[in-house]
Design a protein around this motif. Sequence first.
Motif, PDB file in Angstrom:
ATOM      1  N   GLY A   1       0.731  -1.139  -0.028  1.00  0.00           N
ATOM      2  CA  GLY A   1       0.047  -0.006   0.032  1.00  0.00           C
ATOM      3  C   GLY A   1       0.842   1.249  -0.085  1.00  0.00           C
ATOM      4  N   ARG A   2       0.382   2.181   0.889  1.00  0.00           N
ATOM      5  CA  ARG A   2       0.953   3.424   1.002  1.00  0.00           C
ATOM      6  C   ARG A   2       2.759   3.570   1.082  1.00  0.00           C
ATOM      7  NH1 ARG A   2      -1.420   5.217   6.380  1.00  0.00           N
ATOM      8  NH2 ARG A   2      -0.012   3.640   7.050  1.00  0.00           N
ATOM      9  N   GLY A   3       2.930   2.772   1.702  1.00  0.00           N
ATOM     10  CA  GLY A   3       4.504   2.820   1.805  1.00  0.00           C
ATOM     11  C   GLY A   3       5.420   3.684   2.667  1.00  0.00           C
ATOM     12  N   SER A   4       4.728   4.204   3.668  1.00  0.00           N
ATOM     13  CA  SER A   4       5.200   5.048   4.457  1.00  0.00           C
ATOM     14  C   SER A   4       6.518   4.402   5.310  1.00  0.00           C
ATOM     15  CB  SER A   4       4.354   5.911   5.559  1.00  0.00           C
ATOM     16  OG  SER A   4       3.907   4.957   6.502  1.00  0.00           O
ATOM     17  N   ASN A   5       6.476   3.363   5.675  1.00  0.00           N
ATOM     18  CA  ASN A   5       7.617   2.741   6.284  1.00  0.00           C
ATOM     19  C   ASN A   5       8.735   2.640   5.443  1.00  0.00           C
ATOM     20  OD1 ASN A   5       7.162   1.758   9.336  1.00  0.00           O
ATOM     21  ND2 ASN A   5       5.108   1.202   8.299  1.00  0.00           N
TER      22      ASN A   5
ATOM     23  N   ALA B   1       6.995  -4.500   5.095  1.00  0.00           N
ATOM     24  CA  ALA B   1       6.365  -3.016   5.393  1.00  0.00           C
ATOM     25  C   ALA B   1       4.746  -2.746   4.699  1.00  0.00           C
ATOM     26  CB  ALA B   1       7.224  -2.072   5.053  1.00  0.00           C
TER      27      ALA B   1
ATOM     28  N   ILE C   1       6.679  -5.231  10.760  1.00  0.00           N
ATOM     29  CA  ILE C   1       6.400  -4.341  11.729  1.00  0.00           C
ATOM     30  C   ILE C   1       4.769  -4.164  11.899  1.00  0.00           C
ATOM     31  CG2 ILE C   1       6.084  -2.573  10.015  1.00  0.00           C
ATOM     32  CD1 ILE C   1       7.227  -0.626  12.558  1.00  0.00           C
ATOM     33  N   HIS C   2       4.335  -4.385  13.213  1.00  0.00           N
ATOM     34  CA  HIS C   2       2.893  -4.537  13.340  1.00  0.00           C
ATOM     35  C   HIS C   2       2.505  -3.349  14.276  1.00  0.00           C
ATOM     36  CE1 HIS C   2      -0.741  -6.381  13.672  1.00  0.00           C
ATOM     37  NE2 HIS C   2      -0.738  -6.264  14.914  1.00  0.00           N
ATOM     38  N   PRO C   3       1.250  -2.837  14.065  1.00  0.00           N
ATOM     39  CA  PRO C   3       0.842  -1.672  14.654  1.00  0.00           C
ATOM     40  C   PRO C   3       0.152  -1.965  15.951  1.00  0.00           C
ATOM     41  CG  PRO C   3      -0.747  -2.177  12.904  1.00  0.00           C
ATOM     42  CD  PRO C   3       0.447  -3.031  12.747  1.00  0.00           C
TER      43      PRO C   3
ATOM     44  N   LEU D   1       1.972   5.826  13.815  1.00  0.00           N
ATOM     45  CA  LEU D   1       2.825   5.569  12.449  1.00  0.00           C
ATOM     46  C   LEU D   1       4.113   6.145  12.527  1.00  0.00           C
ATOM     47  CD1 LEU D   1       2.112   4.073   9.737  1.00  0.00           C
ATOM     48  CD2 LEU D   1       1.351   6.316   9.180  1.00  0.00           C
TER      49      LEU D   1
ATOM     50  N   TYR E   1      -4.538  -0.711  15.114  1.00  0.00           N
ATOM     51  CA  TYR E   1      -4.683   0.535  15.586  1.00  0.00           C
ATOM     52  C   TYR E   1      -6.212   0.705  16.102  1.00  0.00           C
ATOM     53  CZ  TYR E   1       0.016   2.285  14.459  1.00  0.00           C
ATOM     54  OH  TYR E   1       1.242   2.353  14.378  1.00  0.00           O
TER      55      TYR E   1
ATOM     56  N   GLU F   1       6.400   4.141  14.503  1.00  0.00           N
ATOM     57  CA  GLU F   1       6.836   3.026  13.444  1.00  0.00           C
ATOM     58  C   GLU F   1       8.184   3.641  12.707  1.00  0.00           C
ATOM     59  OE1 GLU F   1       3.941   1.022  11.239  1.00  0.00           O
ATOM     60  OE2 GLU F   1       2.273   1.445  12.437  1.00  0.00           O
TER      61      GLU F   1
HETATM   62  C1  GRF Z   1       1.546   0.016   9.458  1.00  0.00           C
HETATM   63  O1  GRF Z   1       0.870   0.468  10.084  1.00  0.00           O
HETATM   64  C2  GRF Z   1       2.317  -1.230   9.541  1.00  0.00           C
HETATM   65  O2  GRF Z   1       2.575  -1.132  11.045  1.00  0.00           O
HETATM   66  C3  GRF Z   1       1.379  -2.400   9.152  1.00  0.00           C
HETATM   67  O3  GRF Z   1       0.950  -1.792   7.874  1.00  0.00           O
HETATM   68  C4  GRF Z   1       1.096  -0.214   7.766  1.00  0.00           C
HETATM   69  C5  GRF Z   1       1.508  -0.179   6.509  1.00  0.00           C
HETATM   70  O4  GRF Z   1       1.655   1.353   6.403  1.00  0.00           O
HETATM   71  N1  GRF Z   1       2.176  -3.661   9.230  1.00  0.00           N
HETATM   72  P1  GRF Z   1       2.711   1.815   5.271  1.00  0.00           P
HETATM   73  O5  GRF Z   1       2.468   1.178   4.039  1.00  0.00           O
HETATM   74  O6  GRF Z   1       4.091   1.273   5.447  1.00  0.00           O
HETATM   75  O7  GRF Z   1       2.452   3.319   5.097  1.00  0.00           O
END
Ligand code: GRF
Length: 217
Positions: free
Chosen positions: A11-15, A87, A113-115, A176, A127, A179
Motif C-alpha cells: 500500500g501507502r509505503g510510509s515505512n 512493510a 512491523i505490526h501496529p 505511525l 490501531y 513506526e
Molecule cells: C503500518 O501500520 C504497519 O505497521 C502495518 O501496515 C501499515 C503499513 O503502512 N503492518 P505503510 O504502507 O508503511 O504506510
Amino acid sequence: MPLNIAVLASGRGSNLEAILEAIAAGKLDVTVKLVLVNVANAGAIEIAKRFGVPHALVANAGMPRKEHEVKVIEELKKHELDFVVLAGYMRVLSPQFLAEFKDSEGFFRVINIHPSLLPSFPGIRGYEEAYEYGVKVAGVTVHLVDERVDHGPILAQASFNREADDTLETFKARGLSIEHDLYPQVLQDISTKGVSFFSRVKDDTSDLKTEKETATR
Ligand code: GRF
C-alpha cells in the motif's frame, strides 16, 4: 558491509519511505536491493521510483497463493538478500515461502512491523482495535516472522499513550510516526550488531528459533 534487504509492501509505503530516508540521511547502513509490491497502484512503487530503488510488481489477483509465492521468490532470489522486510505487505506468507529464508540458526530472515504491542491485537486492524478497546498504552512491534500470523520473536517494541482527546486519526498518526523511527532503528541494530543482539535480553536464545510443530496455516 551494509545489510542487503528487499522490502515487500502492498500500500501507502510510509515505512518504506522512512527506511529510504534514513538511508539517504546516512543513519541506516542498509541497501534496499528491491521493493516488491503485489498491488499495481501501491504507493510504495512511486516511493521506490523517487529514491531510484529497483522495484517489481508481482500481482496476485486471481492467482493461487502458491503460484504467486513462487513468482515472488523468483524475484527475490535475483538478489543477494540478508533480510526480507515486510512493510505493510498484506499477504500471509506460507511455511514454504518462509523456508526459503531460513537461517542456519533456525530463524527466518523475514521481519515485520505490526501496529500494536503484540501479542495484543494481531490482524489487520491493530490501531483500530486497540483504540476501540480503549487501551491507555498502545504501541508497535518489530518481530521476526514465523509460521503464525503476527507472531514470532519480538525484536523491539515502542509504546505510546492514548491521550484523552485522541481521535482514531490522531492515535494512528502518533503510532505511525513511532513506526517510522523504530523500523530504521531496528534495521540499523541488525546491520551493526546482528540479529542475535536482540536475544541478549533473554536468558534462553532458543526463543529465537522458529522450528515449531505448531504451524497453523
Ligand atoms: C503500518 O501500520 C504497519 O505497521 C502495518 O501496515 C501499515 C503499513 O503502512 N503492518 P505503510 O504502507 O508503511 O504506510
